[in-house]
Every structure is written in structure tokens, then in C-alpha cells.
Design a protein around this motif. Structure first.
Motif, PDB file in Angstrom:
ATOM      1  N   THR A  25      -9.675   2.975   0.494  1.00 20.73           N
ATOM      2  CA  THR A  25      -8.646   2.243   0.644  1.00 20.73           C
ATOM      3  C   THR A  25      -8.178   1.907  -0.919  1.00 20.73           C
ATOM      4  OG1 THR A  25      -7.875  -0.010   1.531  1.00 20.73           O
ATOM      5  CG2 THR A  25     -10.075  -0.249   0.354  1.00 20.73           C
ATOM      6  N   SER A  38       1.262   7.182   4.307  1.00 23.48           N
ATOM      7  CA  SER A  38       2.409   7.289   5.086  1.00 23.48           C
ATOM      8  C   SER A  38       2.394   6.057   6.151  1.00 23.48           C
ATOM      9  CB  SER A  38       2.158   8.838   5.935  1.00 23.48           C
ATOM     10  OG  SER A  38       1.105   8.762   6.525  1.00 23.48           O
ATOM     11  N   THR A  39       1.421   5.486   6.583  1.00 24.34           N
ATOM     12  CA  THR A  39       1.336   4.669   7.398  1.00 24.34           C
ATOM     13  C   THR A  39       2.513   3.534   7.417  1.00 24.34           C
ATOM     14  OG1 THR A  39      -0.913   5.136   8.150  1.00 24.34           O
ATOM     15  CG2 THR A  39       0.143   3.222   9.292  1.00 24.34           C
ATOM     16  N   SER A  46       0.885  -1.042  -0.020  1.00 28.75           N
ATOM     17  CA  SER A  46       0.081   0.032  -0.022  1.00 28.75           C
ATOM     18  C   SER A  46       1.061   1.175   0.056  1.00 28.75           C
ATOM     19  CB  SER A  46      -1.002   0.168   1.229  1.00 28.75           C
ATOM     20  OG  SER A  46       0.031  -0.067   2.506  1.00 28.75           O
TER      21      SER A  46
HETATM   22  C1  6PG Z   1      -2.325   5.717  -1.141  1.00 27.04           C
HETATM   23  C2  6PG Z   1      -2.895   4.619  -0.457  1.00 27.04           C
HETATM   24  C3  6PG Z   1      -4.187   4.703   0.308  1.00 27.04           C
HETATM   25  C4  6PG Z   1      -3.514   4.825   1.658  1.00 27.04           C
HETATM   26  C5  6PG Z   1      -4.654   5.593   2.692  1.00 27.04           C
HETATM   27  C6  6PG Z   1      -4.027   5.766   3.982  1.00 27.04           C
HETATM   28  O1  6PG Z   1      -1.625   5.568  -2.287  1.00 27.04           O
HETATM   29  O2  6PG Z   1      -2.432   7.001  -0.811  1.00 27.04           O
HETATM   30  O3  6PG Z   1      -2.367   3.603  -1.100  1.00 27.04           O
HETATM   31  O4  6PG Z   1      -5.155   3.860   0.235  1.00 27.04           O
HETATM   32  O5  6PG Z   1      -3.282   3.501   2.295  1.00 27.04           O
HETATM   33  O6  6PG Z   1      -4.787   6.672   2.130  1.00 27.04           O
HETATM   34  O7  6PG Z   1      -3.043   6.708   4.089  1.00 27.04           O
HETATM   35  P1  6PG Z   1      -2.114   7.005   5.282  1.00 27.04           P
HETATM   36  O8  6PG Z   1      -1.374   5.728   5.687  1.00 27.04           O
HETATM   37  O9  6PG Z   1      -1.266   8.143   4.833  1.00 27.04           O
HETATM   38  O10 6PG Z   1      -3.192   7.313   6.249  1.00 27.04           O
END
Ligand code: 6PG
Length: 244
Positions: free
Chosen positions: A147, A43-44, A40
Motif C-alpha cells: 500500500t 489506476s483504481t 493514492s
Molecule cells: C501507486 C500507489 C499504490 C496503489 C496500489 C493499487 O502509486 O501505485 O499509490 O499503492 O494504490 O498499487 O493500485 P491499483 O489501483 O492500480 O490496483
């Protein structure tokens, strides 16, 4: 029903998740020749990728047998700071002994419709059995319940035939490439990694609210033959109904 695992804080969440992924890779490679992992963005997961790039995982995992995909991508070149590929490359892939041929990225730098068609072809070639895609798909959840790049109100949330689509997201004023529920729900395992108090209301809505995937796209992730686990910290879990 999705399983929820709560860790005390974001640091323990990363430690726990890295070990859980490593255990899953070891167990799968006892039985199978390869492990397919969809990453994914956002930032997390960055500290998770950095953890997997450090010991004991850097030399303890059999990277030559691990194949990397992405759940979504922003329509920018691979060296761009917004690129999900770039983030994973910097944090993880450039630091471990993974062969270049094992890395399947979405090409954010070309025409989005073409990039989606190309990736669909890559997936259909790689996965001989079209009912079994990723051994593990890592996902995140946005504050609005999206998501991957499945955003509220978009047709992609309901796409079950195509595996990859390109679409323009009005509120971001940007194109995104995303795997669809048709692809993600063919995963053997899904791990949602969610941390922080800003996600607490949406997490409750997604997990305990009425099923309304058009509004809360994370709800559409329900693999037919797979397991969904939400790995969250106490801040993100703050609004969930306590289990007896
Ligand atoms: C992306 C993603 C997205 C992400 C969520 C959570 O490219 O932005 O894959 O689905 O997982 O937006 O994002 P955070 O971890 O930054 O809160």
C-alpha cells in the motif's frame, strides 16, 4: 478491526465512495477550518477523482478549504504519465476551484532523499499537532499486498519515526517516495479502495490472515486514533469469509 463495506460492482463502488468522502468533508468543515486529504495513486482511484470533479461535488464542496497531499509518488517529473500527481491533476485538481497553494505534492523530479526530507518538512509545518495528520488518507492495495509505496520486505514498512522515506524497490527497479506507517497511522480516517478479482486472495490474506506486515504491508495500517474502512466490490470481496 477494520470495517469492510462491499458494493456490487466497481461503478457503484466509485459512486458510494465519492458520496462518503463528500459527507466526511462537509461534516469536518462544520467543525474545522480545513480538510486535509492524502490521495493514492494507481489506476483504481482515477474514476473516483473524475467523479469528485463532476457535479454535485465540483460546486458543492468548499475546495478552498481542502488541502491535498499524496501517500506516495513515483520518481518522475510531475508531467510524466506515471506521476501520481499528474493523474490526480488531470482527473480532479485541474477541474475544480482549488487554490494552487492547497496542493502539496511530492517532488518526483529531484533527488529522492531530498524530496522525502522536503515533504517531511512540509508535513511537520502544516500539521501543528504531530499526533493528528490527515483527516482522510485514501489508499489502494497492490496484488502483492503493498500500500502507498510500502512494498513487502522493505524497511519502510516498519518506519515509525520518519514520516516520509525514499527507497529503491528492487522488483520495480525504481525509486519510490512514500509516507510511512508513522505518518499514515496518524490519520483520523483511512479508506482503502479496492476493486477486481485479482485482489481477492490478497484481500483475504490481509484482512483474515495472520499479522505479517513485512510480507503483507497493508496490514500495518492501523491508526492509533482513527478508523480504517475497506471499500471493496464483490469481485475483490469474493474470498472473504461471509459475515453471519
Ligand atoms: C501507486 C500507489 C499504490 C496503489 C496500489 C493499487 O502509486 O501505485 O499509490 O499503492 O494504490 O498499487 O493500485 P491499483 O489501483 O492500480 O490496483
Amino acid at each position: 478491526m477494520a470495517k469492510v463495506i462491499i458494493q456490487p460492482d466497481s461503478a457503484s463502488l466509485i459512486t458510494f465512495t465519492a458520496q462518503r468522502i463528500a459527507n466526511m468533508i462537509h461534516a469536518t468543515l462544520q467543525l474545522n477550518a480545513r480538510f486535509s486529504l492524502a490521495l493514492s495513486g494507481g489506476s483504481t482511484p482515477r474514476p473516483l477523482y473524475e467523479r469528485l470533479a463532476a457535479e454535485p461535488y465540483a460546486s458543492g464542496l468548499d475546495w478552498a478549504k481542502i488541502y491535498i497531499f499524496w501517500g506516495d509518488e513515483r520518481c518522475v517529473p510531475p508531467e510524466h504519465t506515471d506521476s501520481n500527481y499528474q493523474m490526480a491533476y488531470e482527473a480532479l485538481l485541474s477541474r475544480v476551484a482549488i487554490p494552487k497553494e492547497n496542493i502539496y505534492r511530492l517532488r518526483g523530479e529531484i533527488d529522492p532523499t531530498q524530496a522525502a526530507a522536503d515533504y517531511e518538512q512540509d508535513l511537520r509545518t502544516f500539521f501543528a499537532d504531530e499526533n493528528e495528520l490527515f483527516d482522510l488518507a485514501l489508499l489502494g492495495m497492490g496484488d502483492d499486498g503493498h500500500t502507498a509505496s510500502l512494498f513487502p520486505g522493505t524497511a519502510a514498512v516498519h518506519e515509525m519515526e520518519k514520516w516520509v522515506v525514499a527507497h529503491h524497490i528492487e522488483k520495480l527497479q525504481a525509486w519510490r517516495l512514500t509516507l510511512t506507517p508513522g505518518a499514515l497511522n496518524r490519520s483520523a480516517n483511512i479508506m482503502f479502495l479496492t476493486s477486481g478479482g485479482s485482489k481477492a486472495d490478497m484481500l483475504r490474506q490481509v484482512l483474515e490472515g495472520e499479522y505479517q506486515p513485512a510480507t503483507y504491508p497493508s496490514q500495518v495500517i492501523k491508526p492509533a486514533n482513527g478508523e480504517v474502512v475497506w471499500l471493496v466490490d464483490t469481485a475483490a470481496a469474493a474470498k472473504l469469509t461471509p459475515k453471519p
